[in-house]
Design an enzyme around this catalytic site. Structure first.
Site, short mmCIF file in Angstrom:
data_model
loop_
_atom_site.label_atom_id
_atom_site.label_comp_id
_atom_site.label_asym_id
_atom_site.label_seq_id
_atom_site.Cartn_x
_atom_site.Cartn_y
_atom_site.Cartn_z
N SER A 1 -15.07 8.14 -30.13
CA SER A 1 -13.45 7.82 -29.87
C SER A 1 -12.91 9.21 -30.31
O SER A 1 -11.66 9.51 -29.57
CB SER A 1 -12.94 6.83 -30.76
OG SER A 1 -13.40 7.18 -32.07
N THR A 2 -13.44 9.99 -30.89
CA THR A 2 -12.87 11.46 -31.13
C THR A 2 -12.98 12.32 -30.12
O THR A 2 -12.00 12.97 -29.37
CB THR A 2 -13.23 11.93 -32.37
OG1 THR A 2 -13.11 11.09 -33.56
CG2 THR A 2 -12.36 13.17 -32.72
N ALA B 1 -18.18 13.18 -35.44
CA ALA B 1 -19.27 13.12 -36.41
C ALA B 1 -18.88 11.73 -37.27
O ALA B 1 -17.94 11.38 -37.30
CB ALA B 1 -19.65 13.91 -37.16
N GLY C 1 -24.28 9.50 -34.48
CA GLY C 1 -25.14 8.41 -34.02
C GLY C 1 -24.62 6.98 -34.20
O GLY C 1 -25.12 6.09 -33.73
N GLU D 1 -27.09 13.62 -27.69
CA GLU D 1 -26.02 14.66 -28.59
C GLU D 1 -26.92 15.77 -29.21
O GLU D 1 -26.29 16.65 -29.12
CB GLU D 1 -25.31 13.89 -29.54
CG GLU D 1 -24.36 12.89 -29.08
CD GLU D 1 -23.74 12.12 -30.04
OE1 GLU D 1 -24.09 11.95 -31.29
OE2 GLU D 1 -22.64 11.56 -29.66
O1 DER Z 1 -22.07 8.25 -32.55
C1 DER Z 1 -21.50 9.56 -32.55
O2 DER Z 1 -22.60 10.41 -32.65
C2 DER Z 1 -20.31 9.87 -32.43
O3 DER Z 1 -20.20 11.20 -32.14
C3 DER Z 1 -19.99 9.60 -33.96
O4 DER Z 1 -20.76 10.59 -34.60
C4 DER Z 1 -18.37 9.86 -34.06
O5 DER Z 1 -17.68 8.82 -33.30
P1 DER Z 1 -16.02 8.65 -33.46
O6 DER Z 1 -15.40 9.75 -33.10
O7 DER Z 1 -15.97 7.55 -32.83
O8 DER Z 1 -15.97 8.12 -35.16
#
Ligand code: DER
Length: 235
Positions: free
Chosen positions: A30-31, A87, A99, A107
């Site tokens: 989402s980021t 992350a 993850g 990634e």
């Molecule tokens: O799953 C992932 O690796 C995502 O990048 C996670 O680490 C961060 O997800 P978010 O931005 O939705 O919190």
């Protein structure tokens, strides 16, 4: 400011590092979604040219296609100028847990091929040590005898009070399947797992393990958006 506002602020700051002509690792979650949207917007406005995106998941691939971002892959672009990704946890040494969105393998492949990896988080992701949030530390495993692999992972970290759980999805609770056709075993710790390199090597030593969600010494910059503003931490 909402958590999503903070994610967007961090994402937009990271996109300031993007220059025309770059090959970009496009993160997942989402980021990172805000960063990909911003890149698409700047391309559309003609402010960024000759960008090539290397997506880290099918969902990011779809988002980038919808935004008209030209795409390629690691086979054609084994060296990437800059990756931008989120992350789940960031420790004081810029080590990451990633993850929880299920994309850790692609990634790690993409971000491991980058000259620069800018990680974008809201302040809720900061921890004193990895695993410290008590939330999932993902490990991608092959499907074959996943229970055996999960048991070995759990025993490996017995002293840290580790519990290993197969990640499921949907109402019927069927196993979550990654873009690569594998399963994910999530590890939950009650105490620090100690030396991260030792832990990483021990996990990767288990034959049924494909990859884990600790990204050690990989982020070159971490951008943290908080209520009091932005913090940029660089190696
Ligand atoms: O799953 C992932 O690796 C995502 O990048 C996670 O680490 C961060 O997800 P978010 O931005 O939705 O919190």
């Amino acid at each position: 400011l909402s958590q999503d506002d903070l994610k967007k602020i961090a994402a937009y700051k990271a996109v300031e590092y993007v220059e025309s002509g770059m090959v970009l690792g496009l993160g997942t979650g989402s980021t990172a979604k805000h960063a990909v949207a911003r890149i698409g917007e700047l391309i559309r406005q003609g402010k960024l040219k000759n960008i090539i995106g290397i997506p880290t998941s099918t969902i990011t691939h779809e988002q980038a296609v919808s935004l008209g971002i030209p795409l390629s892959d690691l086979d054609s672009h084994p060296v990437i100028d800059l990756a931008i990704d989120g992350a789940d946890e960031v420790d004081p040494y810029l080590n990451l847990v990633k993850g929880r969105g299920g994309s850790l393998l692609r990634e790690k492949m993409v971000e491991g091929a980058c000259k620069k990896f800018v990680c974008i988080v809201d302040e809720s992701k900061l921890v004193n040590y990895l695993g410290g949030s008590g939330l999932a530390m993902p490990v991608e495993v092959i499907r074959f005898c996943w229970k055996f692999t999960a048991g070995r992972l759990q025993n490996l970290f017995e002293e840290s009070g580790c519990v290993a759980k197969l990640r499921t999805s949907g109402e019927k609770g069927e196993p979550y399947v990654t873009d690569n056709g594998n399963y994910i075993v999530d590890l939950y710790f009650k105490k620090s797992i100690g030396d991260l390199r030792v832990a990483s090597d021990a996990i990767l030593n288990i034959a049924g393990v494909v990859e884990h969600g600790m990204f050690l010494d990989m982020a070159t910059t971490v951008i943290v958006a908080g209520e009091l503003g932005l913090t940029v931490k660089s190696k």
